[in-house]
Motif scaffolding. Structure first.
Motif, mmCIF file in Angstrom:
data_model
loop_
_atom_site.group_PDB
_atom_site.id
_atom_site.type_symbol
_atom_site.label_atom_id
_atom_site.label_comp_id
_atom_site.label_asym_id
_atom_site.label_seq_id
_atom_site.Cartn_x
_atom_site.Cartn_y
_atom_site.Cartn_z
ATOM 1 N N GLY A 15 0.679 -1.118 -0.345
ATOM 2 C CA GLY A 15 -0.032 0.020 0.249
ATOM 3 C C GLY A 15 0.746 1.384 -0.245
ATOM 4 N N GLU A 34 9.083 4.258 7.374
ATOM 5 C CA GLU A 34 9.211 2.889 8.067
ATOM 6 C C GLU A 34 10.013 2.679 8.628
ATOM 7 N N ASN A 78 10.512 -3.513 7.033
ATOM 8 C CA ASN A 78 12.015 -3.495 6.507
ATOM 9 C C ASN A 78 11.212 -2.045 5.379
ATOM 10 N N ASN A 82 6.424 -6.586 3.383
ATOM 11 C CA ASN A 82 6.440 -8.030 3.123
ATOM 12 C C ASN A 82 6.000 -8.500 1.845
ATOM 13 N N VAL A 89 3.205 -13.911 -6.655
ATOM 14 C CA VAL A 89 1.228 -13.960 -7.803
ATOM 15 C C VAL A 89 0.475 -12.764 -7.249
ATOM 16 N N ALA A 231 6.138 5.085 13.956
ATOM 17 C CA ALA A 231 5.159 5.792 13.824
ATOM 18 C C ALA A 231 3.964 5.219 15.448
ATOM 19 N N ALA A 473 -3.872 -3.506 3.652
ATOM 20 C CA ALA A 473 -4.405 -4.306 3.102
ATOM 21 C C ALA A 473 -5.646 -4.487 4.157
ATOM 22 N N GLY A 485 -2.534 -9.007 -2.942
ATOM 23 C CA GLY A 485 -1.515 -8.333 -3.577
ATOM 24 C C GLY A 485 -1.445 -6.776 -3.997
HETATM 25 C C1 LIG Z 1 6.110 -15.082 2.167
HETATM 26 C C2 LIG Z 1 5.133 -14.350 1.754
HETATM 27 C C3 LIG Z 1 4.658 -14.687 0.767
HETATM 28 C C4 LIG Z 1 3.971 -13.721 -0.017
HETATM 29 N N1 LIG Z 1 3.382 -14.166 -0.837
HETATM 30 C C5 LIG Z 1 2.052 -13.479 -1.710
HETATM 31 C C6 LIG Z 1 2.066 -13.617 -2.972
HETATM 32 O O1 LIG Z 1 2.511 -13.950 -3.538
HETATM 33 N N2 LIG Z 1 0.999 -13.251 -3.807
HETATM 34 C C7 LIG Z 1 0.482 -11.965 -2.579
HETATM 35 O O2 LIG Z 1 -0.649 -10.874 -3.584
HETATM 36 N N3 LIG Z 1 0.314 -11.830 -1.731
HETATM 37 C C8 LIG Z 1 1.635 -12.575 -0.778
HETATM 38 N N4 LIG Z 1 1.750 -11.594 0.210
HETATM 39 C C9 LIG Z 1 0.726 -10.913 1.189
HETATM 40 C C10 LIG Z 1 1.509 -9.574 0.807
HETATM 41 O O3 LIG Z 1 2.696 -9.382 0.966
HETATM 42 C C11 LIG Z 1 0.774 -9.076 1.658
HETATM 43 O O4 LIG Z 1 -0.497 -8.889 1.460
HETATM 44 C C12 LIG Z 1 1.202 -7.133 1.494
HETATM 45 O O5 LIG Z 1 2.912 -7.184 1.619
HETATM 46 C C13 LIG Z 1 0.399 -6.489 2.499
HETATM 47 O O6 LIG Z 1 0.746 -4.900 2.378
HETATM 48 P P1 LIG Z 1 0.311 -3.751 2.643
HETATM 49 O O7 LIG Z 1 0.722 -2.365 2.870
HETATM 50 O O8 LIG Z 1 -0.619 -4.205 3.286
HETATM 51 O O9 LIG Z 1 1.615 -4.468 4.513
HETATM 52 P P2 LIG Z 1 2.739 -4.755 4.396
HETATM 53 O O10 LIG Z 1 3.531 -5.006 2.758
HETATM 54 O O11 LIG Z 1 3.774 -5.712 5.928
HETATM 55 O O12 LIG Z 1 3.572 -3.350 4.911
HETATM 56 C C14 LIG Z 1 3.889 -2.579 6.015
HETATM 57 C C15 LIG Z 1 4.607 -1.887 6.183
HETATM 58 O O13 LIG Z 1 4.869 -0.867 7.201
HETATM 59 C C16 LIG Z 1 5.773 -0.777 7.975
HETATM 60 N N5 LIG Z 1 4.981 -0.010 9.371
HETATM 61 C C17 LIG Z 1 4.422 -1.665 10.254
HETATM 62 N N6 LIG Z 1 3.914 -0.810 11.365
HETATM 63 C C18 LIG Z 1 5.119 0.396 11.724
HETATM 64 C C19 LIG Z 1 5.065 1.426 12.426
HETATM 65 N N7 LIG Z 1 4.826 1.866 13.308
HETATM 66 N N8 LIG Z 1 5.865 3.235 11.701
HETATM 67 C C20 LIG Z 1 6.278 2.759 10.876
HETATM 68 N N9 LIG Z 1 6.116 1.724 10.147
HETATM 69 C C21 LIG Z 1 5.293 1.015 10.303
HETATM 70 C C22 LIG Z 1 6.432 -2.496 7.772
HETATM 71 O O14 LIG Z 1 7.850 -2.088 8.421
HETATM 72 C C23 LIG Z 1 6.252 -2.907 6.795
HETATM 73 O O15 LIG Z 1 7.080 -2.441 5.686
HETATM 74 C C24 LIG Z 1 3.234 -12.875 0.994
HETATM 75 C C25 LIG Z 1 3.199 -12.745 2.365
HETATM 76 C C26 LIG Z 1 4.864 -13.159 2.567
HETATM 77 C C27 LIG Z 1 5.104 -12.612 4.114
#
Ligand SMILES: Cc1cc2nc3c(=O)[nH]c(=O)nc-3n(C[C@H](O)[C@H](O)[C@H](O)COP(=O)(O)OP(=O)(O)OC[C@H]3O[C@@H](n4cnc5c(N)ncnc54)[C@H](O)[C@@H]3O)c2cc1C
Ligand code: SF4
Length: 529
Positions: A15, A34, A78, A82, A89, A231, A473, A485
């Motif tokens: 996101g 981050e 990081n 994730n 995929v 944060a 998400a 994703g």
């Molecule tokens: C091993 C693995 C394989 C996956 N394979 C797939 C796939 O093939 N296809 C797919 O669609 N999805 C897959 N997923 C799921 C996908 O990675 C997640 O759905 C997606 O990354 C979620 O996006 P997001 O933006 O919600 O959160 P994230 O990508 O988790 O990002 C959140 C970010 O916020 C940061 N953060 C958290 N709290 C704070 C805070 N308080 N202050 C500052 N920063 C903060 C974190 O460090 C992170 O960088 C997989 C996940 C894993 C773990």
């Protein structure tokens, strides 16, 4: 110390990283916050022992499960979040996923937007993340044009399996994958350490490589990234209707950052926790929580890893993650209810398998996994208010989760077993994360049109707080049964368009911007350049 920006984005995953890239072209000054650092490009990226035995990249934070037992969640802090470790995929939800669908154990609710609303953003998301696939084969696929890139070809072994699946009357289709320039000198080498590993050559489409780094390049100095910056709280004004500042912990100090637009993108669990930790007199149950739904309706998919094993047949495939069977996605073979998706998985490594039963020597696992073909069987779990994220009195995250819709998932596992037997595997092993599953976390800050039954509006703005968006998400009303994703990315692009066209109107050539609240509020904010 107080710092001022036009937009703060907290979190740099699917996101936040995508949103940063989409907003970087505007003249707003953007701060990306981050909590983790960049994942270095190093030999350990592709080392199963470093990743699976020493858990080199997984957070060391401890959370509590529903019984109050501490566990180390399978999540990564990081740059890129994730996505850095994902399998890339990248599926569109099916058209039906946006509508209310009756499942075996309850209702999967409809979304406040339909497939057609998101379709142009899916197109853009697939281009941005260089998705490879082949349209017109998967019977559940919504009507669509060709993928931006040709699908990754199956290995010889997978091609044989695909032929036999077709022989059973199924419709195996290429998995849509975000991998870049396979076979080219600087591109993807189609290795066997993709899913759950960081890509050492930066050929995986993930939010660091596709989102954050280009945002900083395109932002021309206006996009700043603070790494190792967490944060802790969001503060509102006296009315409780606007965020005035975020408190960021950085290098042992708390920095106050003010901005007229605050975007939380910390992932479904951490975003909910941040809002809960920001409770105040005006928001005693957590920020933006007049619906009482902040943290509730947690979903994570029912996911079972399955392996077909034949002691006399070595599996010579290196890159195995190329095929999916979605014939039972909308309706199972012996039931009218949806069951889910069957996808081939990356190769299992001996040390990965050893994490399940550690006393068996890794050499035995290596022998075994060399003769196995790996699959992921995934079903939809349903939103339930008792599945929720809370913050324990000591500040730790607590995940109260009991997987539901299990009967449908068990049927799909059973059906997959039957298919694997027909494919010639005499032994089948399976494993699931159960109640500590966080990989596909979603749903904790649901979006909708009614403030009584949702936290966010259809553009992911908090109903209760006019300058707060949550773009990760969290907004999913249902989990569907394909990987989340691409939908997070598509919605991030949609929210970015909305912010650029409605929320943020930059004065032409002037050093001031007008924040136009679409008729509800209008104010000027100074841009410090
Ligand atoms: C091993 C693995 C394989 C996956 N394979 C797939 C796939 O093939 N296809 C797919 O669609 N999805 C897959 N997923 C799921 C996908 O990675 C997640 O759905 C997606 O990354 C979620 O996006 P997001 O933006 O919600 O959160 P994230 O990508 O988790 O990002 C959140 C970010 O916020 C940061 N953060 C958290 N709290 C704070 C805070 N308080 N202050 C500052 N920063 C903060 C974190 O460090 C992170 O960088 C997989 C996940 C894993 C773990
Ligand atoms: S080289 Fe390709 S298969 Fe290997 S990790 Fe990178 S993107 Fe994945």
């Amino acid at each position: 110390m107080t710092q001022h920006y036009d937009i703060i984005i907290i979190g740099t995953g699917a996101g936040g990283g995508t949103l940063a890239r989409a907003l970087a072209g505007s003249s707003a000054r953007i701060l990306l916050v981050e909590r983790g650092d960049f994942v270095p490009q190093e030999a350990e990226n592709w080392d199963p022992e470093a990743v699976w035995k020493h858990l080199r990249y997984q957070t060391q934070e401890l959370w509590l499960d529903r019984n109050g037992e501490a566990f180390r969640p399978y999540t990564h802090y990081n740059v890129g979040g994730n996505t850095k470790f994902w399998g890339a995929v990248l599926y569109r939800l099916r058209r039906e996923d946006f509508q209310a669908v009756e499942h075996m154990e309850g209702l999967s609710p409809g979304w406040p937007v339909d497939y057609d609303t998101l379709e142009p953003y899916y197109d853009r998301a697939e281009h941005l993340y260089a998705v490879r696939g082949q349209h017109g084969i998967d019977p559940t696929e919504p009507a669509r044009g060709p993928f931006p890139n040709e699908n990754v070809p199956h290995s010889e072994g997978m091609e044989e399996i695909v032929g036999r699946l077709r022989g059973m009357g199924l419709h195996p289709a290429p998995l849509p994958l975000g991998i870049q320039r396979p076979g080219e000198t600087d591109g993807c080498v189609l290795c066997n350490t993709c899913n759950s590993f960081a890509c050492r050559v930066h050929a995986k489409s993930e939010a660091d490589v596709v989102g954050v780094r280009p945002a900083m390049r395109d932002g021309n100095g206006r996009v700043q990234l603070w790494t190792n910056a967490c944060a802790r709280r969001l503060l509102t004004d006296a009315s409780g209707r606007r965020i005035v500042a975020a408190e960021i912990e950085r290098a042992g100090r708390v920095v106050r950052v003010e901005a007229p637009i605050v975007i939380v993108a910390a992932g479904a669990i951490n975003s909910a926790a941040l809002l809960l930790r920001s409770a105040s007199d005006k928001h005693p149950n957590g920020l933006a929580n007049s619906s009482g739904l902040v943290g509730k309706r947690y979903m994570a998919h029912l996911a079972t890893m399955m392996q077909g094993f034949h002691p006399l047949k070595r599996n010579s495939t290196v890159f195995q993650k190329t095929v999916a069977v979605n014939d039972y996605y909308l309706r199972g073979p012996k039931t009218k209810y949806p069951l889910g998706s069957i996808q081939s998985q990356g190769r299992t490594h001996g040390v990965m398998a050893q994490t399940v039963v550690p006393w068996i020597p890794v050499r035995a696992y290596d022998w075994w996994v060399a003769r196995g073909v790996d699959w992921l069987v995934m079903s939809e779990d349903l939103p339930s208010e008792s599945n929720r994220v809370t913050v324990a009195p000591d500040g730790r995250i607590q995940l109260h989760y009991m997987p539901n819709n299990l009967r449908a998932h068990r049927l799909l596992v059973k059906e997959t077993k039957r298919i694997l037997r027909r494919l010639g595997f005499p032994f089948i092993v399976k494993h699931s994360h159960g109640a500590r599953n966080t990989t596909h976390q979603c749903g904790t800050l649901v979006f909708g049109t009614d403030p009584a039954t949702s936290v966010l509006d259809p553009f992911c703005r908090a109903h209760d707080i006019e300058n707060l968006f949550v773009v990760d998400a969290s907004f999913f009303p249902s989990s569907a049964a394909v990987n989340p994703g691409l939908t997070i990315i598509a919605q991030a692009l949609r929210v970015a368009d909305h912010i650029k066209s409605v929320e943020l109107r930059i004065g032409q050539g002037a050093s001031a911007a007008t924040l136009d609240r679409a008729g509800r509020d209008s104010r000027r904010m100074e841009i410090t350049t």
